[in-house]
Design a protein around this motif. Structure first.
Motif, mmCIF file in Angstrom:
data_model
loop_
_atom_site.group_PDB
_atom_site.id
_atom_site.type_symbol
_atom_site.label_atom_id
_atom_site.label_comp_id
_atom_site.label_asym_id
_atom_site.label_seq_id
_atom_site.Cartn_x
_atom_site.Cartn_y
_atom_site.Cartn_z
ATOM 1 N N GLU A 85 0.827 -1.201 0.000
ATOM 2 C CA GLU A 85 0.000 0.000 0.000
ATOM 3 C C GLU A 85 0.862 1.253 0.000
ATOM 4 O OE1 GLU A 85 -2.740 -0.321 3.258
ATOM 5 O OE2 GLU A 85 -3.965 -1.862 2.239
ATOM 6 N N PHE A 86 0.229 2.359 -0.363
ATOM 7 C CA PHE A 86 0.906 3.633 -0.581
ATOM 8 C C PHE A 86 1.726 4.091 0.618
ATOM 9 C CE2 PHE A 86 0.867 8.312 -1.246
ATOM 10 C CZ PHE A 86 1.368 8.353 -2.533
ATOM 11 N N ASP A 87 1.246 3.835 1.823
ATOM 12 C CA ASP A 87 1.924 4.316 3.030
ATOM 13 C C ASP A 87 2.780 3.266 3.716
ATOM 14 O OD1 ASP A 87 1.266 6.958 2.974
ATOM 15 O OD2 ASP A 87 -0.056 6.932 4.713
ATOM 16 N N ASP A 88 3.055 2.154 3.061
ATOM 17 C CA ASP A 88 3.816 1.092 3.721
ATOM 18 C C ASP A 88 5.273 1.460 3.951
ATOM 19 O OD1 ASP A 88 1.712 -0.612 4.153
ATOM 20 O OD2 ASP A 88 2.068 -1.831 2.373
ATOM 21 N N ASN A 89 5.767 2.485 3.258
ATOM 22 C CA ASN A 89 7.124 2.947 3.564
ATOM 23 C C ASN A 89 7.205 3.500 4.987
ATOM 24 O OD1 ASN A 89 5.505 5.194 2.745
ATOM 25 N ND2 ASN A 89 7.353 6.408 2.387
ATOM 26 N N LYS A 90 6.063 3.858 5.582
ATOM 27 C CA LYS A 90 6.025 4.353 6.962
ATOM 28 C C LYS A 90 5.777 3.226 7.962
ATOM 29 C CE LYS A 90 4.232 8.815 5.394
ATOM 30 N NZ LYS A 90 3.089 9.769 5.447
ATOM 31 N N GLY A 130 7.744 0.367 8.016
ATOM 32 C CA GLY A 130 8.921 -0.477 8.118
ATOM 33 C C GLY A 130 9.236 -1.304 6.894
ATOM 34 N N PHE A 131 8.668 -0.929 5.740
ATOM 35 C CA PHE A 131 8.911 -1.690 4.513
ATOM 36 C C PHE A 131 10.395 -1.760 4.174
ATOM 37 C CE2 PHE A 131 8.900 -1.629 -0.314
ATOM 38 C CZ PHE A 131 8.572 -2.964 -0.456
ATOM 39 N N PHE A 132 11.092 -0.629 4.286
ATOM 40 C CA PHE A 132 12.516 -0.625 3.956
ATOM 41 C C PHE A 132 13.351 -1.311 5.035
ATOM 42 C CE2 PHE A 132 10.965 2.626 1.080
ATOM 43 C CZ PHE A 132 11.673 2.338 -0.078
ATOM 44 N N THR A 133 12.868 -1.327 6.247
ATOM 45 C CA THR A 133 13.555 -2.053 7.312
ATOM 46 C C THR A 133 13.605 -3.545 6.989
ATOM 47 O OG1 THR A 133 12.848 -0.435 8.958
ATOM 48 C CG2 THR A 133 13.560 -2.584 9.782
ATOM 49 N N LEU A 168 17.509 -8.113 3.755
ATOM 50 C CA LEU A 168 17.827 -8.928 2.585
ATOM 51 C C LEU A 168 19.078 -8.436 1.874
ATOM 52 C CD1 LEU A 168 16.916 -11.145 0.519
ATOM 53 C CD2 LEU A 168 15.615 -9.318 -0.623
ATOM 54 N N THR A 169 19.166 -7.117 1.665
ATOM 55 C CA THR A 169 20.258 -6.525 0.896
ATOM 56 C C THR A 169 20.321 -5.034 1.204
ATOM 57 O OG1 THR A 169 21.203 -6.326 -1.337
ATOM 58 C CG2 THR A 169 18.823 -6.012 -1.125
ATOM 59 N N SER A 170 21.189 -4.319 0.534
ATOM 60 C CA SER A 170 21.251 -2.871 0.703
ATOM 61 C C SER A 170 19.935 -2.251 0.235
ATOM 62 C CB SER A 170 22.411 -2.296 -0.119
ATOM 63 O OG SER A 170 22.388 -0.885 -0.103
ATOM 64 N N ALA A 171 19.236 -1.571 1.143
ATOM 65 C CA ALA A 171 17.930 -0.986 0.808
ATOM 66 C C ALA A 171 17.731 0.308 1.588
ATOM 67 C CB ALA A 171 16.809 -1.970 1.102
ATOM 68 N N PRO A 172 18.556 1.327 1.298
ATOM 69 C CA PRO A 172 18.362 2.603 1.989
ATOM 70 C C PRO A 172 16.980 3.161 1.701
ATOM 71 C CG PRO A 172 19.808 2.869 0.083
ATOM 72 C CD PRO A 172 19.613 1.400 0.271
ATOM 73 N N GLU A 173 16.374 3.776 2.703
ATOM 74 C CA GLU A 173 15.016 4.297 2.542
ATOM 75 C C GLU A 173 15.003 5.418 1.512
ATOM 76 O OE1 GLU A 173 11.194 5.579 5.276
ATOM 77 O OE2 GLU A 173 13.005 4.715 6.155
ATOM 78 N N LEU A 174 14.062 5.355 0.576
ATOM 79 C CA LEU A 174 13.926 6.386 -0.441
ATOM 80 C C LEU A 174 13.245 7.613 0.146
ATOM 81 C CD1 LEU A 174 12.638 4.283 -3.491
ATOM 82 C CD2 LEU A 174 15.005 4.795 -2.851
ATOM 83 N N SER A 175 13.528 8.777 -0.442
ATOM 84 C CA SER A 175 12.789 9.978 -0.041
ATOM 85 C C SER A 175 11.315 9.753 -0.342
ATOM 86 C CB SER A 175 13.300 11.195 -0.814
ATOM 87 O OG SER A 175 12.934 11.099 -2.191
#
Length: 198
Positions: free
Chosen positions: A52-57, A59-62, A67-74
């Protein structure tokens, strides 16, 4: 009216204002196909659903970072990527959300390849499979694999494939996959720090 909002944001560089963002917080990366009822939960405290649209808030990137390098996008970059994937109808990211904490605890993505062979058929490629270390042993990975297989079958894929390490072969065999051929790769290290052109 989700379709109207989706169309409004489908053009490059078009981002929602605060009011529209609130309305879109539960916008899904894909609306079709729906997940089978039996695959929409993993116990009473975990729901399986499209990204969903707000899943970056949530812990999606956490999770991806396990798994691999996944810095949080702006926020703008994340929205751009999300809306491009939604508009393409070629990306299917499923997540498991832990309801008590409202955190994403597992994710996997399938990309659809349009082919010339086999009469112009399509293939599903699974990537970026990860389950939070605290939730392993609850078969969330199996649930996500079955969800993506169900999506691929409904879309008309003639096969769904993935690459994995030797250590994970047994897991994917339990999910219905068969060992076939060999993975090969070439990496362009100089592109790691560059913004992609797509």
């Amino acid at each position: 009216k989700p379709q109207a909002r989706s169309a409004e944001l489908s053009s490059p560089g078009s981002f929602p204002d605060a009011k529209t963002h609130r309305q879109m917080s539960s916008l899904k990366q894909f609306d079709f196909p729906e997940l089978p009822e039996a695959l929409r939960s993993a116990g009473a405290d975990v729901v399986v659903r499209p990204l969903e649209f707000d899943d970056n808030k949530k812990g999606f990137f956490t999770i991806l970072s396990q798994l691999t390098s996944a810095p949080e996008l702006s926020q703008d970059h994340y929205m751009e990527r999300f809306m491009a994937m939604r508009a393409s109808k070629h990306y299917y990211t499923v997540v498991a959300e832990h309801l008590p904490t409202k955190k994403i605890v597992a994710t996997a993505t399938m990309m659809i390849e349009i082919k010339f062979i086999r009469g112009g058929h399509i293939t599903g490629h699974i990537e970026d499979v990860c389950v939070d270390s605290s939730m392993r042993g609850r078969h969330l990975g199996v649930k996500l694999m079955h969800a993506l297989q169900a999506i691929g079958k409904e879309l008309g894929c003639y096969k769904v494939i993935l690459d994995c390490s030797n250590d994970n072969v047994k897991f994917y065999e339990r999910c219905g996959f068969k060992l076939k051929e060999v993975q090969m790769a070439v990496y362009f290290n100089e592109n790691q720090a560059r913004r992609p052109k797509l």
